[in-house]
Design a protein around this motif. Structure first.
Motif, PDB file in Angstrom:
ATOM      1  N   PRO A  71       0.788  -1.238   0.000  1.00 40.12           N
ATOM      2  CA  PRO A  71       0.000   0.000   0.000  1.00 40.12           C
ATOM      3  C   PRO A  71       0.816   1.282   0.000  1.00 40.12           C
ATOM      4  CG  PRO A  71      -0.593  -1.418   1.853  1.00 40.12           C
ATOM      5  CD  PRO A  71       0.610  -1.999   1.211  1.00 40.12           C
ATOM      6  N   GLY A  72       2.124   1.173   0.184  1.00 40.53           N
ATOM      7  CA  GLY A  72       2.977   2.347   0.208  1.00 40.53           C
ATOM      8  C   GLY A  72       3.702   2.500   1.523  1.00 40.53           C
ATOM      9  N   VAL A  73       4.762   3.286   1.479  1.00 42.11           N
ATOM     10  CA  VAL A  73       5.580   3.552   2.663  1.00 42.11           C
ATOM     11  C   VAL A  73       5.876   5.039   2.706  1.00 42.11           C
ATOM     12  CG1 VAL A  73       7.839   3.183   3.750  1.00 42.11           C
ATOM     13  CG2 VAL A  73       6.663   1.263   2.645  1.00 42.11           C
ATOM     14  N   VAL A  74       5.770   5.614   3.895  1.00 39.12           N
ATOM     15  CA  VAL A  74       6.250   6.971   4.132  1.00 39.12           C
ATOM     16  C   VAL A  74       7.455   6.827   5.048  1.00 39.12           C
ATOM     17  CG1 VAL A  74       5.782   9.242   5.125  1.00 39.12           C
ATOM     18  CG2 VAL A  74       3.974   8.031   3.863  1.00 39.12           C
ATOM     19  N   PHE A  75       8.608   7.252   4.542  1.00 36.81           N
ATOM     20  CA  PHE A  75       9.846   7.168   5.321  1.00 36.81           C
ATOM     21  C   PHE A  75      10.159   8.537   5.899  1.00 36.81           C
ATOM     22  CE2 PHE A  75      14.441   7.301   5.914  1.00 36.81           C
ATOM     23  CZ  PHE A  75      14.609   6.179   6.714  1.00 36.81           C
ATOM     24  N   VAL A  76      10.239   8.595   7.220  1.00 39.61           N
ATOM     25  CA  VAL A  76      10.529   9.832   7.939  1.00 39.61           C
ATOM     26  C   VAL A  76      11.973   9.751   8.426  1.00 39.61           C
ATOM     27  CG1 VAL A  76       9.886  11.312   9.884  1.00 39.61           C
ATOM     28  CG2 VAL A  76       8.126   9.964   8.697  1.00 39.61           C
ATOM     29  N   THR A  77      12.814  10.630   7.934  1.00 40.11           N
ATOM     30  CA  THR A  77      14.220  10.616   8.346  1.00 40.11           C
ATOM     31  C   THR A  77      14.319  10.925   9.836  1.00 40.11           C
ATOM     32  OG1 THR A  77      14.849  11.369   6.149  1.00 40.11           O
ATOM     33  CG2 THR A  77      16.502  11.567   7.879  1.00 40.11           C
ATOM     34  N   ARG A  78      14.963  10.039  10.548  1.00 44.82           N
ATOM     35  CA  ARG A  78      15.087  10.142  12.007  1.00 44.82           C
ATOM     36  C   ARG A  78      15.733  11.465  12.413  1.00 44.82           C
ATOM     37  NH1 ARG A  78      14.883   5.661  15.611  1.00 44.82           N
ATOM     38  NH2 ARG A  78      14.844   4.390  13.727  1.00 44.82           N
ATOM     39  N   GLY A  79      15.067  12.165  13.352  1.00 46.31           N
ATOM     40  CA  GLY A  79      15.615  13.384  13.903  1.00 46.31           C
ATOM     41  C   GLY A  79      15.506  14.620  13.023  1.00 46.31           C
ATOM     42  N   ARG A  80      14.871  14.482  11.860  1.00 46.91           N
ATOM     43  CA  ARG A  80      14.815  15.613  10.929  1.00 46.91           C
ATOM     44  C   ARG A  80      13.480  16.354  10.976  1.00 46.91           C
ATOM     45  NH1 ARG A  80      19.098  15.749   6.818  1.00 46.91           N
ATOM     46  NH2 ARG A  80      17.739  17.376   6.071  1.00 46.91           N
ATOM     47  N   ARG A  81      12.464  15.748  11.566  1.00 46.75           N
ATOM     48  CA  ARG A  81      11.130  16.360  11.579  1.00 46.75           C
ATOM     49  C   ARG A  81      10.550  16.344  12.990  1.00 46.75           C
ATOM     50  NH1 ARG A  81      11.028  18.824   6.862  1.00 46.75           N
ATOM     51  NH2 ARG A  81      11.325  17.445   5.104  1.00 46.75           N
ATOM     52  N   THR A  82       9.838  17.414  13.330  1.00 49.19           N
ATOM     53  CA  THR A  82       9.113  17.453  14.598  1.00 49.19           C
ATOM     54  C   THR A  82       7.815  16.668  14.445  1.00 49.19           C
ATOM     55  OG1 THR A  82       7.836  19.419  14.030  1.00 49.19           O
ATOM     56  CG2 THR A  82      10.017  19.783  15.061  1.00 49.19           C
ATOM     57  N   VAL A  83       7.151  16.412  15.556  1.00 54.68           N
ATOM     58  CA  VAL A  83       5.853  15.738  15.514  1.00 54.68           C
ATOM     59  C   VAL A  83       4.890  16.534  14.641  1.00 54.68           C
ATOM     60  CG1 VAL A  83       3.826  15.117  16.887  1.00 54.68           C
ATOM     61  CG2 VAL A  83       6.109  14.512  17.706  1.00 54.68           C
ATOM     62  N   GLY A  84       4.854  17.830  14.818  1.00 53.60           N
ATOM     63  CA  GLY A  84       3.964  18.672  14.025  1.00 53.60           C
ATOM     64  C   GLY A  84       4.253  18.593  12.536  1.00 53.60           C
TER      65      GLY A  84
END
Length: 109
Positions: A71-84
């Motif tokens: 169905p797809g993957v969203v990869f969030v680079t560790r430490g690069r984005r806040t929760v918001g």
């Protein structure tokens, strides 16, 4: 039809809470009782449930590349984005892409 998400255990649980406030269907690894499950089992759960897998673990990129259909993957680079920021990106994806457009796709956030 709208995208639904499954959040890996490394994604802050506040992301799930915020998405739910916006009416997004989301599950988490802990809620699905998959905390001790291996990566393949977790990825299979998301695939079976037709949920886009949201993770910070690069192992899932390899699973996605090897899977014939997912169905797809969203990869969030560790430490690069806040929760918001993570919430805003996931809401944007939710608003502009359909499940069929996200299928077999990896989105980097």
């Amino acid at each position: 039809m709208r995208i639904s998400y499954h959040l890996d255990e490394h994604i802050n649980p506040r992301v799930a809470e915020a998405l739910r406030l916006h009416g997004v269907d989301v599950t988490t690894t802990i809620e699905a009782d998959l905390r001790t499950a291996d990566d393949q089992t977790q990825f299979q759960f998301a695939t079976t449930q037709r949920r886009v897998f949201v993770t910070q673990d690069s192992d899932f990129l390899q699973l996605a590349k090897a899977a014939p259909v997912h169905p797809g993957v969203v990869f969030v680079t560790r430490g690069r984005r806040t929760v918001g920021e993570i919430v805003r990106w996931l809401l944007l994806i939710y608003e502009v892409l359909t499940p069929s457009e996200m299928a077999n796709h990896i989105e980097f956030v």
